[in-house]
Design a protein around this motif. Structure first.
Motif, PDB file in Angstrom:
ATOM      1  N   GLN A 226       0.846  -1.197   0.000  1.00  0.00           N
ATOM      2  CA  GLN A 226       0.000   0.000   0.000  1.00  0.00           C
ATOM      3  C   GLN A 226       0.879   1.243   0.000  1.00  0.00           C
ATOM      4  O   GLN A 226       1.763   1.388   0.843  1.00  0.00           O
ATOM      5  CB  GLN A 226      -0.894   0.015   1.242  1.00  0.00           C
ATOM      6  N   ILE A 227       0.651   2.127  -0.941  1.00  0.00           N
ATOM      7  CA  ILE A 227       1.366   3.404  -0.969  1.00  0.00           C
ATOM      8  C   ILE A 227       0.320   4.512  -0.951  1.00  0.00           C
ATOM      9  O   ILE A 227      -0.346   4.792  -1.951  1.00  0.00           O
ATOM     10  CB  ILE A 227       2.262   3.531  -2.222  1.00  0.00           C
ATOM     11  N   ASN A 228       0.088   5.093   0.246  1.00  0.00           N
ATOM     12  CA  ASN A 228      -0.893   6.173   0.398  1.00  0.00           C
ATOM     13  C   ASN A 228      -2.259   5.795  -0.161  1.00  0.00           C
ATOM     14  O   ASN A 228      -2.891   6.546  -0.889  1.00  0.00           O
ATOM     15  CB  ASN A 228      -0.381   7.459  -0.281  1.00  0.00           C
ATOM     16  N   GLY A 229      -2.678   4.595   0.163  1.00  0.00           N
ATOM     17  CA  GLY A 229      -4.001   4.161  -0.269  1.00  0.00           C
ATOM     18  C   GLY A 229      -4.040   3.518  -1.640  1.00  0.00           C
ATOM     19  O   GLY A 229      -5.084   3.031  -2.072  1.00  0.00           O
ATOM     20  N   VAL A 230      -2.919   3.545  -2.335  1.00  0.00           N
ATOM     21  CA  VAL A 230      -2.848   2.909  -3.660  1.00  0.00           C
ATOM     22  C   VAL A 230      -2.271   1.508  -3.511  1.00  0.00           C
ATOM     23  O   VAL A 230      -1.247   1.308  -2.857  1.00  0.00           O
ATOM     24  CB  VAL A 230      -1.966   3.735  -4.622  1.00  0.00           C
ATOM     25  N   GLU A 231      -2.959   0.534  -4.102  1.00  0.00           N
ATOM     26  CA  GLU A 231      -2.453  -0.839  -4.100  1.00  0.00           C
ATOM     27  C   GLU A 231      -1.432  -0.974  -5.220  1.00  0.00           C
ATOM     28  O   GLU A 231      -1.778  -1.079  -6.405  1.00  0.00           O
ATOM     29  CB  GLU A 231      -3.597  -1.842  -4.310  1.00  0.00           C
ATOM     30  N   ALA A 232      -0.147  -0.912  -4.858  1.00  0.00           N
ATOM     31  CA  ALA A 232       0.934  -0.977  -5.846  1.00  0.00           C
ATOM     32  C   ALA A 232       1.386  -2.413  -6.031  1.00  0.00           C
ATOM     33  O   ALA A 232       1.634  -3.131  -5.057  1.00  0.00           O
ATOM     34  CB  ALA A 232       2.099  -0.108  -5.405  1.00  0.00           C
ATOM     35  N   GLN A 233       1.471  -2.843  -7.282  1.00  0.00           N
ATOM     36  CA  GLN A 233       1.902  -4.200  -7.607  1.00  0.00           C
ATOM     37  C   GLN A 233       2.968  -4.169  -8.691  1.00  0.00           C
ATOM     38  O   GLN A 233       3.065  -3.230  -9.477  1.00  0.00           O
ATOM     39  CB  GLN A 233       0.705  -5.031  -8.096  1.00  0.00           C
TER      40      GLN A 233
END
Length: 361
Positions: A226-233
């Motif tokens: 999680q990066i500031n509410g973004v699901e980073a993949q």
């Protein structure tokens, strides 16, 4: 020795991107040892040859002023690949499993001062590899013999400046591997090749220290986060080693080679290790043109990587492929006659782009 040939050798020293050798070491679970490397020179054809050198063959090293230096007789036969002149062995393997190779060391290598009045124990840097291969069977023997010789430059330019020199990788089939660097006007430094990699400048200790900048690199795929509410993949395979340097400078190639050697799978057989070595070194093949500022001066060569060699020390085999022909060739030392009176010299390939037609059945 023709001065024009020597001039070609030392011309390597006058271009930052001329020579970009990359060497790696692999081992199998059964303790087979593999030494592999590329050799680059993008300005002209090095005219490399396959050299088969016999036992009991007399050598004399020719000094930069054409005087005779050290004379010795070979104890062991060897197979090697030359550069620029048939006498200059860049990489080779002898019948006892010792390998030795030179790697360009611009701006850091500094040999002992040449004294034309005292040449009896002198050999040139370009003769150093054949001196080792023709006489010694282990790394320890090479180290013990270094105090008996003085390594000097092969050539002086019109201003009296010595040509740039090399550093050397030396390995035996027991798994011992060292890097020899001569600096500060003849001081010999010997390093254990713990990184299992060698490229060019700076010196080996600097290159090993520089690996500390890349301890974050790992094989595989990064985990989602999680990066500031973004699901980073991850976009795909390789995200764990984003930041692996991809340019062709010696420090970047050192780091990249160390990463690929460290991430290689367990290799059970020598044949697997030979294959892996070729695949790793494919990452260091330099297409012609990338090292030139001016496209108008790009020579008519297929590649700056003129040949790639892989040596299976324990089984006595030298493999290679060239810029003209990607077919892997094998020289089996067990089949060679080392009792001949002369060296055998032959071309590495036919000098033309080669391929095979597929027979569709």
């Amino acid at each position: 020795m023709k001065k024009t040939l020597l001039a070609l050798v030392v011309a390597i020293g006058f271009s930052q991107a001329a020579n970009a050798c990359t060497g790696i070491t692999l081992a199998t679970t059964g303790n087979d040892h593999i030494q592999a490397r590329t050799i680059e020179w993008g300005h002209s054809d090095l005219n490399s040859k396959l050299i088969i050198a016999p036992r009991n063959y007399s050598y004399t090293s020719t000094m930069p002023d054409q005087k005779s230096g050290l004379t010795w007789k070979s104890k062991y036969g060897f197979a090697g690949i030359s550069v620029s002149d048939d006498k200059f062995i860049a990489e080779g393997l002898n019948e006892k499993g010792l390998t030795a190779g030179l790697f360009y060391f611009r701006g850091y290598g500094s040999l002992a001062t040449y004294d034309p009045k005292d040449t009896a124990n002198n050999i040139t840097d370009m003769d150093f590899v054949r001196w080792m291969l023709s006489q010694y069977s282990t790394v320890a023997e090479v180290e013990a013999a270094l105090s008996k010789i003085k390594i000097v430059t092969v050539y002086f330019d019109d201003k009296g400046q010595p040509s740039p020199t090399a550093h050397w990788r030396v390995s035996d089939k027991q798994g011992n591997s060292i890097v020899i660097e001569i600096m500060d006007h003849g001081k010999i430094n010997i390093h254990k090749n713990t990184a299992k990699v060698l490229t060019n400048s700076p010196d080996y200790n600097w290159q090993v220290t520089n690996l500390n900048n890349y301890i974050n690199l790992h094989p595989g795929i990064s985990k989602p986060q999680q990066i500031n509410g973004v699901e980073a993949q991850s976009f795909g395979v390789g995200s764990n080693f984003v930041g692996l340097p991809g340019d062709i400078s010696p420090p970047s190639r050192f780091v990249r080679a160390a990463f690929y050697v460290n991430s290689a799978p367990a290799l059970k057989t020598a044949q697997q290790a030979v294959s892996q070595a070729f695949h790793i070194l494919n990452n260091f093949d330099i297409p012609i043109g990338s090292e030139f500022n001016d496209k108008a001066h790009i020579p008519d060569l297929p590649s700056a990587t003129q040949w790639t060699s892989v040596i299976d020390q324990n089984n006595g085999e030298l493999y290679y492929k060239t810029m003209y022909d990607s077919t892997i060739r094998r020289v089996d030392l067990a089949t060679l006659n080392f009792n001949t009176k002369q060296e055998h010299i032959q071309a590495l390939d036919n000098g033309k782009f080669s391929y095979q037609n597929v027979a569709v059945k």
